[in-house]
Design a protein around this motif. Structure first.
Motif, PDB file in Angstrom:
ATOM      1  N   ASP A   2      52.603   6.783  73.758  1.00  0.00           N
ATOM      2  CA  ASP A   2      51.668   6.268  74.541  1.00  0.00           C
ATOM      3  C   ASP A   2      51.538   4.902  74.172  1.00  0.00           C
ATOM      4  OD1 ASP A   2      50.611   8.328  76.101  1.00  0.00           O
ATOM      5  OD2 ASP A   2      49.123   8.928  74.643  1.00  0.00           O
ATOM      6  N   ASP A   3      51.657   4.564  72.786  1.00  0.00           N
ATOM      7  CA  ASP A   3      51.736   3.000  72.421  1.00  0.00           C
ATOM      8  C   ASP A   3      53.350   2.530  72.354  1.00  0.00           C
ATOM      9  OD1 ASP A   3      49.117   2.982  71.999  1.00  0.00           O
ATOM     10  OD2 ASP A   3      49.491   4.216  70.151  1.00  0.00           O
ATOM     11  N   PRO A   4      53.078   1.066  72.443  1.00  0.00           N
ATOM     12  CA  PRO A   4      54.697   0.501  72.328  1.00  0.00           C
ATOM     13  C   PRO A   4      55.345   0.974  71.011  1.00  0.00           C
ATOM     14  CG  PRO A   4      52.779  -1.466  72.679  1.00  0.00           C
ATOM     15  CD  PRO A   4      52.194   0.137  72.310  1.00  0.00           C
ATOM     16  N   ILE A   5      56.568   1.232  71.062  1.00  0.00           N
ATOM     17  CA  ILE A   5      57.319   1.903  70.091  1.00  0.00           C
ATOM     18  C   ILE A   5      57.746   0.813  68.953  1.00  0.00           C
ATOM     19  CG2 ILE A   5      59.549   3.192  69.558  1.00  0.00           C
ATOM     20  CD1 ILE A   5      59.326   4.283  72.311  1.00  0.00           C
ATOM     21  N   ALA A   6      57.326   1.134  67.987  1.00  0.00           N
ATOM     22  CA  ALA A   6      57.731   0.349  66.684  1.00  0.00           C
ATOM     23  C   ALA A   6      59.043   0.522  66.499  1.00  0.00           C
ATOM     24  CB  ALA A   6      57.067   0.497  65.551  1.00  0.00           C
ATOM     25  N   SER A   7      59.649   1.381  65.793  1.00  0.00           N
ATOM     26  CA  SER A   7      61.035   1.584  65.283  1.00  0.00           C
ATOM     27  C   SER A   7      61.532   2.959  66.109  1.00  0.00           C
ATOM     28  CB  SER A   7      61.144   1.819  63.906  1.00  0.00           C
ATOM     29  OG  SER A   7      62.547   1.948  63.589  1.00  0.00           O
ATOM     30  N   PRO A   8      62.733   2.530  66.642  1.00  0.00           N
ATOM     31  CA  PRO A   8      63.448   3.790  67.592  1.00  0.00           C
ATOM     32  C   PRO A   8      64.326   4.363  66.706  1.00  0.00           C
ATOM     33  CG  PRO A   8      64.647   1.303  67.903  1.00  0.00           C
ATOM     34  CD  PRO A   8      63.384   1.036  67.121  1.00  0.00           C
ATOM     35  N   CYS A   9      64.490   4.007  65.328  1.00  0.00           N
ATOM     36  CA  CYS A   9      65.411   4.483  64.133  1.00  0.00           C
ATOM     37  C   CYS A   9      64.444   5.436  63.562  1.00  0.00           C
ATOM     38  CB  CYS A   9      65.983   3.456  63.455  1.00  0.00           C
ATOM     39  SG  CYS A   9      66.932   2.048  64.098  1.00  0.00           S
ATOM     40  N   ILE A  10      64.715   6.818  63.672  1.00  0.00           N
ATOM     41  CA  ILE A  10      63.873   7.729  63.073  1.00  0.00           C
ATOM     42  C   ILE A  10      64.436   8.213  61.909  1.00  0.00           C
ATOM     43  CG2 ILE A  10      62.824   9.875  63.459  1.00  0.00           C
ATOM     44  CD1 ILE A  10      61.869   7.585  65.201  1.00  0.00           C
ATOM     45  N   ASN A  11      63.675   8.440  60.718  1.00  0.00           N
ATOM     46  CA  ASN A  11      64.334   8.872  59.412  1.00  0.00           C
ATOM     47  C   ASN A  11      63.220  10.466  59.427  1.00  0.00           C
ATOM     48  OD1 ASN A  11      65.312   9.263  57.070  1.00  0.00           O
ATOM     49  ND2 ASN A  11      63.430   8.555  56.123  1.00  0.00           N
ATOM     50  N   MET A  12      62.121  10.258  59.404  1.00  0.00           N
ATOM     51  CA  MET A  12      61.090  11.331  59.415  1.00  0.00           C
ATOM     52  C   MET A  12      60.642  11.851  60.832  1.00  0.00           C
ATOM     53  SD  MET A  12      61.443  12.514  56.256  1.00  0.00           S
ATOM     54  CE  MET A  12      60.258  13.741  56.163  1.00  0.00           C
ATOM     55  N   ALA A  13      60.791  12.741  61.195  1.00  0.00           N
ATOM     56  CA  ALA A  13      60.599  13.154  62.648  1.00  0.00           C
ATOM     57  C   ALA A  13      59.617  14.160  62.951  1.00  0.00           C
ATOM     58  CB  ALA A  13      61.814  13.346  63.538  1.00  0.00           C
ATOM     59  N   ASN A  14      58.619  14.179  63.934  1.00  0.00           N
ATOM     60  CA  ASN A  14      57.633  15.516  64.313  1.00  0.00           C
ATOM     61  C   ASN A  14      58.533  16.477  64.478  1.00  0.00           C
ATOM     62  OD1 ASN A  14      55.972  13.009  66.237  1.00  0.00           O
ATOM     63  ND2 ASN A  14      55.355  13.475  64.325  1.00  0.00           N
ATOM     64  N   CYS A  15      59.572  16.262  65.467  1.00  0.00           N
ATOM     65  CA  CYS A  15      60.577  17.433  65.646  1.00  0.00           C
ATOM     66  C   CYS A  15      62.075  17.122  65.209  1.00  0.00           C
ATOM     67  CB  CYS A  15      60.270  17.653  67.199  1.00  0.00           C
ATOM     68  SG  CYS A  15      58.638  17.895  67.567  1.00  0.00           S
ATOM     69  N   VAL A  16      62.504  18.155  64.931  1.00  0.00           N
ATOM     70  CA  VAL A  16      64.086  18.281  64.719  1.00  0.00           C
ATOM     71  C   VAL A  16      64.662  19.524  65.611  1.00  0.00           C
ATOM     72  CG1 VAL A  16      65.901  18.864  63.307  1.00  0.00           C
ATOM     73  CG2 VAL A  16      64.202  16.946  62.453  1.00  0.00           C
ATOM     74  N   ILE A  17      65.577  19.123  66.201  1.00  0.00           N
ATOM     75  CA  ILE A  17      66.494  20.079  67.150  1.00  0.00           C
ATOM     76  C   ILE A  17      67.585  20.282  66.502  1.00  0.00           C
ATOM     77  CG2 ILE A  17      66.998  20.799  69.488  1.00  0.00           C
ATOM     78  CD1 ILE A  17      64.062  18.435  68.963  1.00  0.00           C
ATOM     79  N   ALA A  18      68.035  21.525  66.105  1.00  0.00           N
ATOM     80  CA  ALA A  18      69.081  21.909  65.280  1.00  0.00           C
ATOM     81  C   ALA A  18      69.793  22.853  66.287  1.00  0.00           C
ATOM     82  CB  ALA A  18      68.964  22.407  64.038  1.00  0.00           C
ATOM     83  N   MET A  19      70.979  22.371  66.694  1.00  0.00           N
ATOM     84  CA  MET A  19      71.797  23.228  67.665  1.00  0.00           C
ATOM     85  C   MET A  19      72.988  24.012  67.045  1.00  0.00           C
ATOM     86  SD  MET A  19      70.535  23.352  70.882  1.00  0.00           S
ATOM     87  CE  MET A  19      71.714  23.900  71.806  1.00  0.00           C
ATOM     88  N   ASN A  20      73.214  23.398  65.828  1.00  0.00           N
ATOM     89  CA  ASN A  20      74.219  24.149  64.987  1.00  0.00           C
ATOM     90  C   ASN A  20      74.044  24.080  63.429  1.00  0.00           C
ATOM     91  OD1 ASN A  20      74.787  21.478  64.450  1.00  0.00           O
ATOM     92  ND2 ASN A  20      77.112  21.704  64.834  1.00  0.00           N
ATOM     93  N   ARG A  21      74.623  24.868  62.682  1.00  0.00           N
ATOM     94  CA  ARG A  21      74.438  24.990  61.428  1.00  0.00           C
ATOM     95  C   ARG A  21      74.191  23.518  60.411  1.00  0.00           C
ATOM     96  NH1 ARG A  21      74.462  28.911  57.073  1.00  0.00           N
ATOM     97  NH2 ARG A  21      73.996  27.580  55.207  1.00  0.00           N
TER      98      ARG A  21
END
Lengths: 355, 182
Positions: free
Chosen positions: B56-75
């Motif tokens: 909702d707010d302006p995005i500070a960093s577009p580079c994410i190290n620690m994420a709310n969500c990680v989607i892992a499609m492979n091992r």
């Protein structure tokens, strides 16, 4: 106008075209190949000319030629390619011609890496080629800002008859963000009576000759004096800077481009720990926002400054010159291509606070 | 509202695409978004990932190290990015081809049989959409209608006939995690 989700390296050439750029000469290099690719598709449709030159040296000399003819022209490259262009850029500065050069910095020295870097700060802001000249250097930190700065770049180039560099990193080029191509405030632009547009022996216009060779000492002096006077005017009038969270801050970070945004995230992490950190983000790297930084640093709450860069501390030298020993300054970052994380920057600020 | 996401998998699984669809959908809903792909000497079959921020707010960093969500499609993506989920965050695992369980206990983990869902729809290409469906169900970050609008924009009118198939994949992905949501 609705927002579009665009990659930086597509939004930048689109903005250039909308700013009136009709000529692009370049040579491929990662990570900016989307710029010439986009130009090659779009320019012919708007009556412009895209040409892939045989080398970076050829490309910048084509820019020299088109600029001499009074056209809005640009080139783009990435670090090693920009090194190759330096001779031409010096000639363009010496011939007092407007043009725009985009550098999507990658890791160096040498061929380096293709990952983001900020190692070309010295080259961009201190001249780069031979002789006493400066480029106006603009450093966007978002795709929208890159778009807006393209208009500024072409206008400043025309107003001050100088090459202008858009200095970004690979992240700005590869990242997609929503952009809006809105109308820009038109600045008053000078005519180009110096442009070589064909000589009419029966006309009233004097013969235009574009050159950067001044064999006589006095004449060269005159040209240099003209350049220096212009640079002084640019320093007085064209500084752009963003101040973020600076009021009452204990630590002031100085950073530019994408790194400045990572610092904003670090500032939020520090705030969670009750430490107030602010950011001074130069948008013009040259002219450097010396006065603005000094003002922020003069606040009684500010104890120290921290410069963060993907370099060995190149901009930090300008920060130190500006602050001039009035308060402690420090540097965080690595040369090469390592992009620091927000967590690392915050941790460093908190750690050095306790020390 | 702030969603920081890392979508990871191998080249060809469509992780960059579902990341982009999320970014488009967020933009359509008037949110701030950024999409940043990993780039480098990548190749087909190699690893690929992208960081997507919807806020909702302006995005500070577009580079994410620690994420709310990680989607892992492979091992390899799970091995690499499980540690990058913020405490209390969400981890989505393509259980069709990842034989390992998550080791973290401070996060919500969702197992999504992407390839099986794709097989059920007779199209191996829509496994990513099943994963995106699961993500949407668990996060409600954006509406699936916005995602389908984004997909239509990406596909163009000529390939618009593929929309129902993708919609089905999203739906089955949603179903697959419904009983896993706490």
């Amino acid at each position: 106008m609705a927002k579009k989700l665009m990659k930086g390296s597509e939004a930048i050439p689109e903005a250039a075209i909308q700013a009136g750029c009709r000529f692009f000469f370049g040579y491929p290099i990662t990570p900016q190949n989307d710029i010439p690719e986009y130009m090659s598709a779009r320019l012919p449709k708007v009556g412009g000319c895209f040409l892939q030159a045989e080398s970076e040296v050829a490309a910048i000399n084509m820019v020299y030629g088109a600029a001499a003819a009074g056209a809005r022209v640009m080139t783009s490259s990435s670090s090693p390619g920009v090194s190759l262009k330096q001779e031409g850029i010096s000639y363009i500065a010496g011939a007092e011609l407007p043009c725009v050069i985009c550098n999507m910095m990658r890791g160096g020295p040498g061929l380096g890496s293709i990952q983001p870097s900020q190692g070309d700060y010295f080259q961009a802001t201190k001249g780069g080629g031979h002789g006493d000249y400066h480029l106006i250097v603009l450093a966007p930190s978002s795709v929208q800002e890159a778009v807006d700065l393209m208009h500024t770049a072409f206008d400043l180039a025309d107003i001050y008859r100088t090459p202008v560099m858009l200095l970004a990193d690979g992240i700005i080029g590869q990242m997609m963000e929503p952009v809006e191509f809105h109308e820009h405030e038109k600045r008053e632009l000078p005519d180009k009576p110096w442009a070589v547009t064909g000589y009419d022996p029966n006309g009233t216009k004097p013969r235009a000759i574009v050159n950067s060779l001044y064999i006589e000492v006095d004449e060269l002096q005159e040209m240099n004096d003209r350049l220096q006077a212009r640079y002084k005017e640019i320093q007085e009038k064209e500084v752009m800077v963003e101040k973020y969270n600076t009021e009452g801050a204990e630590v002031i970070i100085c950073a530019y481009g994408t790194v400045a945004r990572i610092c904003k995230s670090a500032i939020a992490l520090c705030a969670e720990k009750g430490v107030k950190v602010g950011l001074v983000r130069p948008i013009t790297l040259w002219p450097f926002p010396e006065k603005e930084l000094v003002e922020v640093m003069a606040q009684p709450s500010v104890k120290r400054e921290l410069t963060v860069e993907i370099s060995a501390g190149q901009m930090h030298e300008d920060v130190r010159l500006a602050i001039n020993g009035s308060k402690p300054t420090d540097f965080y970052g690595k040369p090469g291509s390592y992009t620091p994380t927000a967590e690392e920057i915050a941790e460093y600020i908190l750690k050095t606070r306790e020390a | 509202m702030l969603w920081t996401n890392i979508f990871a998998g191998f080249g060809g699984q469509g992780v960059l695409l579902i990341g982009q669809l999320l970014a488009y959908a967020g933009m359509y809903e008037g949110k701030n978004v950024s999409w940043l792909p990993s780039y480098g000497p990548e190749m087909r079959g190699g690893t690929a990932n992208c960081s997507v921020v919807v806020s909702d707010d302006p995005i500070a960093s577009p580079c994410i190290n620690m994420a709310n969500c990680v989607i892992a499609m492979n091992r390899p993506s799970l091995d690499k990015f499980e540690q990058n989920v913020l405490p209390g965050g969400k981890l989505f695992i393509n259980s069709s081809i990842i034989d390992k369980k998550a080791t973290r206990t401070d996060i919500d983990v969702y197992y999504v049989p992407c390839n099986e869902i794709a097989d059920k729809l007779n199209n191996p290409k829509v496994g990513n959409m099943a994963m995106l469906g699961a993500y949407l169900e668990a996060t409600k970050a954006v509406d699936s209608k916005s995602v389908l609008d984004a997909l239509l924009y990406k596909l163009g009118e000529k390939k618009a006939h593929l929309i129902p198939l993708n919609e089905q994949a999203i739906e089955l992905g949603k179903e697959s995690v419904r009983d896993q949501i706490k």
